[in-house]
Design a protein around this motif. Structure first.
Motif, PDB file in Angstrom:
ATOM      1  N   ALA A  45       0.837  -1.205   0.000  1.00  0.00           N
ATOM      2  CA  ALA A  45       0.000   0.000   0.000  1.00  0.00           C
ATOM      3  C   ALA A  45       0.869   1.251   0.000  1.00  0.00           C
ATOM      4  O   ALA A  45       0.550   2.245  -0.671  1.00  0.00           O
ATOM      5  N   GLY A  46       1.972   1.205   0.739  1.00  0.00           N
ATOM      6  CA  GLY A  46       2.888   2.334   0.775  1.00  0.00           C
ATOM      7  C   GLY A  46       3.530   2.598  -0.570  1.00  0.00           C
ATOM      8  O   GLY A  46       3.947   3.735  -0.856  1.00  0.00           O
ATOM      9  N   GLN A  47       3.611   1.557  -1.412  1.00  0.00           N
ATOM     10  CA  GLN A  47       4.169   1.716  -2.750  1.00  0.00           C
ATOM     11  C   GLN A  47       3.129   2.200  -3.761  1.00  0.00           C
ATOM     12  O   GLN A  47       3.437   2.351  -4.945  1.00  0.00           O
ATOM     13  N   GLY A  48       1.901   2.394  -3.282  1.00  0.00           N
ATOM     14  CA  GLY A  48       0.847   2.895  -4.164  1.00  0.00           C
ATOM     15  C   GLY A  48       0.148   1.838  -4.978  1.00  0.00           C
ATOM     16  O   GLY A  48      -0.646   2.161  -5.877  1.00  0.00           O
ATOM     17  N   LYS A  49       0.391   0.545  -4.692  1.00  0.00           N
ATOM     18  CA  LYS A  49      -0.252  -0.523  -5.462  1.00  0.00           C
ATOM     19  C   LYS A  49      -1.704  -0.742  -5.024  1.00  0.00           C
ATOM     20  O   LYS A  49      -2.481  -1.376  -5.727  1.00  0.00           O
ATOM     21  N   MET A  50      -2.051  -0.254  -3.834  1.00  0.00           N
ATOM     22  CA  MET A  50      -3.419  -0.297  -3.331  1.00  0.00           C
ATOM     23  C   MET A  50      -3.520   0.778  -2.254  1.00  0.00           C
ATOM     24  O   MET A  50      -2.491   1.248  -1.750  1.00  0.00           O
ATOM     25  N   SER A  51      -4.724   1.176  -1.902  1.00  0.00           N
ATOM     26  CA  SER A  51      -4.859   2.154  -0.824  1.00  0.00           C
ATOM     27  C   SER A  51      -4.769   1.441   0.527  1.00  0.00           C
ATOM     28  O   SER A  51      -5.027   0.237   0.627  1.00  0.00           O
ATOM     29  N   LEU A  52      -4.411   2.194   1.555  1.00  0.00           N
ATOM     30  CA  LEU A  52      -4.309   1.624   2.894  1.00  0.00           C
ATOM     31  C   LEU A  52      -5.674   1.114   3.357  1.00  0.00           C
ATOM     32  O   LEU A  52      -5.769   0.025   3.952  1.00  0.00           O
ATOM     33  N   ALA A  53      -6.728   1.878   3.094  1.00  0.00           N
ATOM     34  CA  ALA A  53      -8.075   1.457   3.492  1.00  0.00           C
ATOM     35  C   ALA A  53      -8.481   0.164   2.790  1.00  0.00           C
ATOM     36  O   ALA A  53      -9.055  -0.743   3.417  1.00  0.00           O
ATOM     37  N   ASP A 163      10.551  -0.270   3.672  1.00  0.00           N
ATOM     38  CA  ASP A 163      11.443  -1.349   3.262  1.00  0.00           C
ATOM     39  C   ASP A 163      11.807  -2.281   4.418  1.00  0.00           C
ATOM     40  O   ASP A 163      12.295  -3.394   4.183  1.00  0.00           O
ATOM     41  N   ASN A 164      11.597  -1.840   5.639  1.00  0.00           N
ATOM     42  CA  ASN A 164      11.899  -2.674   6.810  1.00  0.00           C
ATOM     43  C   ASN A 164      10.666  -3.412   7.325  1.00  0.00           C
ATOM     44  O   ASN A 164      10.627  -3.830   8.486  1.00  0.00           O
ATOM     45  N   TRP A 165       9.655  -3.598   6.465  1.00  0.00           N
ATOM     46  CA  TRP A 165       8.410  -4.249   6.878  1.00  0.00           C
ATOM     47  C   TRP A 165       8.649  -5.632   7.466  1.00  0.00           C
ATOM     48  O   TRP A 165       7.895  -6.101   8.314  1.00  0.00           O
TER      49      TRP A 165
END
Length: 206
Positions: A45-53, A163-165
């Motif tokens: 989501a942080g990469q913009g591939k989907m929204s957080l919601a 990146d540290n997920w």
């Protein structure tokens, strides 16, 4: 292709529904780690591939879907069949089943809610709910509420860590191992106590 790569490709290809599918599978097969899937969904989501919601809502829907499959497995198995199986198991008494059933009837909704936030047991708790035919609407509601809290916490952690997920997996993995060790100790205590009682009973009869 390893597990992380497969889930990453699934999320990149299908987006939030792909994350939901991964979490539904994690519910059905507890060895699949939600502590990997959920932070990875947050990172994606942080990469913009989907929204957080979308990540939170779709993974919660996946959790409920997986839990419902296990619920119906428990319902199909049924109380009478569970008792027959228990009666044939060494060291297990029907009184143990009765006590467990009574406990679940008293605490079932709380067990479903809080169980969704305990590694390993978060999947298994759906089976006794089905065996006891817990009312479906409250089961879904408590499953969704507990899953929403768990999923949101791990997704947000992955989102914020970027990146540290993968650090989330390390810390939650420790909790999972502690839970498994405690469960193993409980089972060992049960077996040893039953063997000791059986030995004492045999001595009394002789």
């Amino acid at each position: 292709m390893n597990l992380v790569d497969w889930v990453t490709d699934l999320m990149n290809t299908a987006g939030a529904p792909g994350a939901a599918a991964a979490i539904a599978l994690e519910n059905l097969f507890p060895p699949l780690p939600s502590e990997v899937f959920l932070p990875l969904a947050g990172f994606t989501a942080g990469q913009g591939k989907m929204s957080l919601a979308d990540a939170i809502l779709w993974t919660t829907a996946g959790s409920v879907a997986g839990a419902l499959v296990l619920y119906w497995i428990g319902a199909l198995l049924g109380r009478d069949r569970v008792r027959r199986i228990a009666s044939r198991m060494p060291l297990v008494r029907l009184s143990d089943v009765d006590r467990t059933e009574a406990w679940f009837l008293r605490n079932g909704y709380r067990a479903v809610f809080f169980g969704r936030m305990i590694p390993v047991f978060r999947s298994l708790i759906s089976i006794p709910a089905g065996v006891e035919r817990m009312r479906l609407a409250p089961f879904i509601a408590y499953t969704a509420a507990g899953s929403l809290l768990w999923n949101t916490a791990l997704i947000l952690a992955g989102y914020l860590l970027g990146d540290n997920w993968h650090l989330v997996e390390q810390y939650v993995g420790i909790v999972s191992k502690v839970v498994l060790v405690l469960a193993g100790v409980a089972v060992l205590f049960f077996v040893v106590s039953r063997l000791v009682k059986a030995r004492k009973a045999a001595r009394t009869r002789s």
